[in-house]
Write a protein that holds these residues in place. Structure first.
Motif, PDB file in Angstrom:
ATOM      1  N   GLY A  17       0.803  -1.218   0.000  1.00 41.38           N
ATOM      2  CA  GLY A  17       0.000   0.000   0.000  1.00 41.38           C
ATOM      3  C   GLY A  17       0.832   1.261   0.000  1.00 41.38           C
ATOM      4  O   GLY A  17       0.385   2.322   0.429  1.00 41.38           O
ATOM      5  N   SER A  18       2.048   1.151  -0.490  1.00 41.19           N
ATOM      6  CA  SER A  18       2.976   2.279  -0.431  1.00 41.19           C
ATOM      7  C   SER A  18       4.096   2.079  -1.449  1.00 41.19           C
ATOM      8  O   SER A  18       4.664   0.986  -1.536  1.00 41.19           O
ATOM      9  N   PHE A  19       4.403   3.138  -2.209  1.00 41.06           N
ATOM     10  CA  PHE A  19       5.539   3.068  -3.127  1.00 41.06           C
ATOM     11  C   PHE A  19       6.850   2.977  -2.358  1.00 41.06           C
ATOM     12  O   PHE A  19       7.755   2.215  -2.730  1.00 41.06           O
ATOM     13  N   SER A  20       6.963   3.738  -1.267  1.00 39.75           N
ATOM     14  CA  SER A  20       8.243   3.787  -0.552  1.00 39.75           C
ATOM     15  C   SER A  20       8.530   2.455   0.138  1.00 39.75           C
ATOM     16  O   SER A  20       9.664   1.969   0.122  1.00 39.75           O
ATOM     17  N   ARG A  21       7.515   1.836   0.742  1.00 40.59           N
ATOM     18  CA  ARG A  21       7.740   0.564   1.409  1.00 40.59           C
ATOM     19  C   ARG A  21       8.012  -0.548   0.404  1.00 40.59           C
ATOM     20  O   ARG A  21       8.834  -1.438   0.643  1.00 40.59           O
ATOM     21  N   ALA A  22       7.339  -0.493  -0.745  1.00 42.08           N
ATOM     22  CA  ALA A  22       7.624  -1.470  -1.796  1.00 42.08           C
ATOM     23  C   ALA A  22       9.047  -1.285  -2.311  1.00 42.08           C
ATOM     24  O   ALA A  22       9.766  -2.259  -2.557  1.00 42.08           O
ATOM     25  N   ALA A  23       9.468  -0.030  -2.465  1.00 42.45           N
ATOM     26  CA  ALA A  23      10.825   0.250  -2.939  1.00 42.45           C
ATOM     27  C   ALA A  23      11.858  -0.290  -1.959  1.00 42.45           C
ATOM     28  O   ALA A  23      12.869  -0.876  -2.361  1.00 42.45           O
TER      29      ALA A  23
END
Length: 300
Positions: A17-23
């Motif tokens: 649910g997050s670009f930063s956490r997926a990154a």
């Protein structure tokens, strides 16, 4: 056909649910993650994720695409990992979350023996009574007492615990023994996680149960501290049997209301997923199950 690497990135973004956490999970810059999701949307000709400055959410098409992609992709990743894992030794960083009750020598001895047995494993230990989000904090395993409220995590029972009402002879001297749970309101009690000098104890006797509001001069989040104040005569404590059985036998503590106790409290090892467990986590689970310790009772 869409690029498989772009699909992997999209699935990670949807899961977190997050670009930063997926990154962070993928070891990529956020800009790369965003670019790959945009590329996938262009290839498919649909909007998969609605983006705002505050949050992101899947569109109806994005949810349907994720539902179809995530499981086959997980199986593919598992298959690749399974092929290589059989050729590897247990290694890498193992992040473990345990409650404060584990902050004692007997648990540190278990960790020390484990590290000596598996020198390629490193342990990062969180000792806290907070229920940390295993996925958000990238924690491999947590140990939790009592009811599990998060249905998305995987849990294995390790043992059980039951708590007795006990007091030191010095405290009881000159005081009337309680004859029913309600009498505890007239006694000083040593509290676990008390607020403003009060706590609520849930007690059972056979099929009977009662909730009693108690109060007292000392409270702590640590059973070792609660035990210490109970042993020193500051009031009645509700202690795990493993903390007081020996003292009851020796007479150092007296069991109060012996027909009443807490309900059985189960101890669980919890982890984010059962699909694929790294070897480092599997061997630690095995060590936990074989561990003879004073923190819980065996299941059988």
């Amino acid at each position: 056909m869409a690029d498989l690497n772009d699909i992997v990135v999209f699935v990670k973004v949807a899961q977190y649910g997050s670009f930063s956490r997926a990154a962070h999970s993928l070891g990529m810059p956020v800009s790369t993650v965003s670019r790959k999701v945009t590329s996938l949307e262009e290839q498919l000709g649909v909007t998969l994720i609605q983006r705002t400055t505050r949050k992101l959410s899947l569109t109806a098409q994005g949810r349907a695409y994720y539902d179809r992609c995530s499981e086959p992709l997980a199986h593919l990743i598992d298959a690749e990992q399974a092929l290589t894992e059989t050729q590897r030794k247990p290694e890498g960083l193992l992040k473990i979350s345990v409650p404060v009750i584990f902050g004692q020598e007997v648990f540190y001895e278990l960790i020390s023996d484990f590290l000596k047995a598996y020198p390629e494993i490193q342990v990062d230990l969180f000792v806290t009574n907070l229920f940390l989000d295993l996925v958000a904090e990238n924690i491999d395993l947590g140990i939790r007492f009592g009811e599990l409220k998060d249905s998305t995590i995987v849990a294995q029972r390790l043992g059980k615990s039951v708590r007795y009402l006990v007091a030191a002879p010095d405290y009881l001297r000159g005081r009337a023994l309680p004859t029913k749970p309600e009498d505890l309101k007239d006694h000083r009690c040593v509290l676990l996680n008390g607020r403003n000098g009060e706590a609520e104890w849930h007690l059972i006797s056979g099929r009977k149960s009662v909730d009693v509001r108690v109060s007292g001069p000392a409270s702590s989040r640590d059973f070792a501290a609660v035990s210490a104040f109970t042993y020193r005569g500051h009031g009645i404590g509700l202690l795990p049997s493993t903390y007081c059985d020996e003292q009851i036998r020796s007479g150092a503590l007296i069991r109060v209301l012996p027909d009443w106790s807490s309900p059985e409290i189960f101890v669980h090892a919890v982890y984010p997923t059962r699909r694929f467990l790294p070897l480092r986590l599997r061997v630690f689970l095995d060590a936990l199950k074989a561990w003879k310790n004073p923190l819980w009772l065996p299941l059988h």
